[in-house]
Design a protein around this motif. Structure first.
Motif, short mmCIF file in Angstrom:
data_model
loop_
_atom_site.label_atom_id
_atom_site.label_comp_id
_atom_site.label_asym_id
_atom_site.label_seq_id
_atom_site.Cartn_x
_atom_site.Cartn_y
_atom_site.Cartn_z
N ARG A 1 0.85 -1.20 0.00
CA ARG A 1 0.00 0.00 0.00
C ARG A 1 0.88 1.24 0.00
NH1 ARG A 1 -4.82 1.17 4.45
NH2 ARG A 1 -5.46 3.22 3.68
N PRO A 2 1.20 1.77 -1.17
CA PRO A 2 2.04 2.98 -1.24
C PRO A 2 1.41 4.15 -0.49
CG PRO A 2 1.81 1.95 -3.40
CD PRO A 2 0.82 1.27 -2.50
N GLY A 3 2.27 5.02 0.04
CA GLY A 3 1.78 6.21 0.73
C GLY A 3 1.70 6.08 2.23
N ILE A 4 2.04 4.92 2.79
CA ILE A 4 2.05 4.75 4.25
C ILE A 4 3.23 5.54 4.82
CG2 ILE A 4 2.44 3.08 6.12
CD1 ILE A 4 0.88 1.05 4.49
N PRO A 5 3.01 6.38 5.83
CA PRO A 5 4.12 7.17 6.40
C PRO A 5 5.25 6.29 6.91
CG PRO A 5 1.99 7.93 7.24
CD PRO A 5 1.73 6.67 6.49
N ALA A 6 6.47 6.80 6.80
CA ALA A 6 7.64 6.03 7.22
C ALA A 6 7.54 5.62 8.68
CB ALA A 6 8.91 6.85 6.99
N GLN A 7 6.98 6.51 9.55
CA GLN A 7 6.86 6.18 10.97
C GLN A 7 5.94 4.99 11.18
OE1 GLN A 7 6.77 9.21 9.71
NE2 GLN A 7 7.66 10.76 11.07
N LEU A 8 4.87 4.91 10.40
CA LEU A 8 3.93 3.80 10.55
C LEU A 8 4.56 2.50 10.07
CD1 LEU A 8 1.14 3.05 11.49
CD2 LEU A 8 0.21 3.75 9.28
N ASN A 9 5.31 2.55 8.97
CA ASN A 9 6.08 1.40 8.53
C ASN A 9 7.04 0.93 9.62
OD1 ASN A 9 5.65 0.12 6.07
ND2 ASN A 9 6.79 1.62 4.90
N ALA A 10 7.72 1.91 10.24
CA ALA A 10 8.71 1.58 11.27
C ALA A 10 8.05 0.93 12.48
CB ALA A 10 9.47 2.84 11.70
N LEU A 11 6.89 1.46 12.88
CA LEU A 11 6.19 0.88 14.04
C LEU A 11 5.79 -0.56 13.76
CD1 LEU A 11 4.94 1.11 16.83
CD2 LEU A 11 2.88 2.03 15.75
N VAL A 12 5.28 -0.84 12.56
CA VAL A 12 4.90 -2.21 12.20
C VAL A 12 6.13 -3.11 12.27
CG1 VAL A 12 4.11 -3.69 10.33
CG2 VAL A 12 2.93 -1.55 10.78
N ARG A 13 7.24 -2.64 11.72
CA ARG A 13 8.47 -3.45 11.72
C ARG A 13 8.92 -3.77 13.15
NH1 ARG A 13 13.34 -1.64 12.27
NH2 ARG A 13 12.84 0.48 11.57
N ILE A 14 8.82 -2.79 14.04
CA ILE A 14 9.26 -2.99 15.43
C ILE A 14 8.29 -3.90 16.17
CG2 ILE A 14 9.65 -1.81 17.63
CD1 ILE A 14 10.66 0.60 15.97
N LEU A 15 6.99 -3.71 15.97
CA LEU A 15 6.01 -4.58 16.62
C LEU A 15 6.18 -6.03 16.19
CD1 LEU A 15 2.80 -2.36 16.29
CD2 LEU A 15 3.83 -3.09 18.45
N LEU A 16 6.56 -6.26 14.92
CA LEU A 16 6.66 -7.61 14.39
C LEU A 16 8.09 -8.15 14.40
CD1 LEU A 16 4.08 -7.43 11.45
CD2 LEU A 16 3.82 -8.49 13.69
#
Length: 387
Positions: A241-256
């Motif tokens: 899903r293009p357009g997701i903010p970098a911070q939100l991507n980062a949070l998902v990566r850290i949570l997972l």
């Protein structure tokens, strides 16, 4: 169940029940207080009639009673409240808040991906409810879209604490859980922890963003899904899903993160991170333009990229570490300096002001980190006055 009889002299069952693995859930009227409630009955006799081993039936009864204990501990608007518990004709029951609405699973099944604003808001509320539960040593262990109710007002209510673990009470361990949302360490028999719950939040967030869980699908073999959670690399949501903010991507990566130690230190840290993401989503175009205007002989593009990378680095460090951690202090110092070098002296002074106040609180007024931050504040204040 006889619906004509008042249970405990006050609860009148209405309609037909919804059946689950551990029992049946009825809508009921509390005739004493005049309110609608939900009543969950343990299907212990049904288990016995179906030939379930006595040990399994007894274990299920203990889990049911532990669900009541877990819910009774938590007092937060993001968690369904427990009102009562008891026994009726050899069946255990618990009386809970009736949540008028539908599950997140049903919202996800109605069509396109959820809007970012709604996804972020609901994730913050999930973390709020989990934080309240974790504060009283309740680990949910089955966070998934089916156990997240969305009220008619559009707010989250966490339900179904049937697999909850009370971290301060010795009890029989279980590795049960829903494969699509189950943390890697739990596939090895780990009891589960706050950070296991946060992994499940990451799975739910990923599904809200992309329309599907991060690993596997509902029709795949559970052990195959488990191997994916433990071994497969994560494709970030922005890949789908293009357009997701970098911070939100980062949070998902850290949570997972595969290693629990690499996930947020607690649900409150994750909630704070979501608040920061909300501010990013609400930022106006004018704010973004002003943040990227540089009047300096240094390469604007290079400096802008460096500051943006530092923003993301600080965001990640604040999720993983205490705010007094030296890595975070160093990153904030560099961020303030680069902001000043970009031509924004007032912005640099404001960043140093916040850093100085934090260092004074963390380390005292005479610590070198506090003094350095106040020196930076004075230096960039002076530069702002001369411009």
């Amino acid at each position: 169940m006889d619906t004509s009889t008042l249970i405990h002299g006050r609860y009148k069952l209405k309609g037909d029940p919804t059946s689950g693995a551990m029992g049946d859930v009825w809508v009921a009227e509390d005739t004493k207080l005049g309110r609608t409630v939900a009543m969950k009955f343990l299907a212990q006799r049904r288990l016995m009639q179906q030939g379930a081993p006595t040990e399994f039936a007894e274990s299920t009864a203990r889990m049911f009673q532990r669900e009541a204990q877990a819910m009774a501990r938590v007092n937060n608007p993001r968690v369904a409240h427990l009102y009562d518990s008891g026994e009726h004709k050899d069946d255990f029951y618990i009386v809970m808040e009736y949540v008028e609405g539908k599950s997140l699973a049903k919202h996800l099944g109605t069509g396109p991906k959820l809007p970012l604003e709604r996804t972020v808001r609901w994730t913050r509320q999930i973390c709020e409810g989990l934080g309240a539960a974790h504060d009283v040593k309740v680990i949910h262990r089955d966070i998934k879209p089916d156990n997240i109710m969305i009220t008619r007002q559009g707010d989250v209510k966490l339900v179904d604490f049937g697999l909850a673990y009370l971290a301060d009470i010795t009890q029989t361990h279980t590795i049960a859980g829903t494969p699509l949302y189950k943390a890697p360490e739990r596939w090895h028999g780990d009891t589960g922890s706050e950070r296991s719950d946060l992994y499940s939040v990451g799975c739910v967030l990923y599904e809200m963003l992309t329309g599907h869980p991060p690993f596997g699908g509902p029709h795949e073999d559970p052990m195959t899904v488990g191997r994916m959670h433990q071994e497969d690399a994560l494709a970030l949501p922005s890949a789908h899903r293009p357009g997701i903010p970098a911070q939100l991507n980062a949070l998902v990566r850290i949570l997972l993160a595969k290693d629990p130690d690499d996930r947020p230190k607690n649900a409150h840290a994750a909630e704070n991170a979501i608040d920061e993401i909300s501010r990013v989503l609400n930022a106006t175009d004018d704010t973004i333009r002003r943040a990227n205007v540089f009047d300096t002989p240094v390469s604007s593009a290079s400096l802008s990229q460096h500051i943006e990378a530092l923003d993301l680095r600080i965001f990640e460090l604040e999720i993983l570490h205490d705010r007094s951690d030296q890595l975070l202090i160093d990153a904030r110092t560099e961020h303030a300096e680069l902001t000043g070098q970009s031509g924004d002296a007032r912005g640099a002074a404001a960043l140093y002001d916040r850093l100085a106040r934090d260092c004074q609180e963390f380390f005292g007024p005479y610590d070198v980190r506090t003094l350095d931050a106040f020196e930076g504040l004075a230096r960039w204040n002076g530069a702002a006055r001369t411009n």
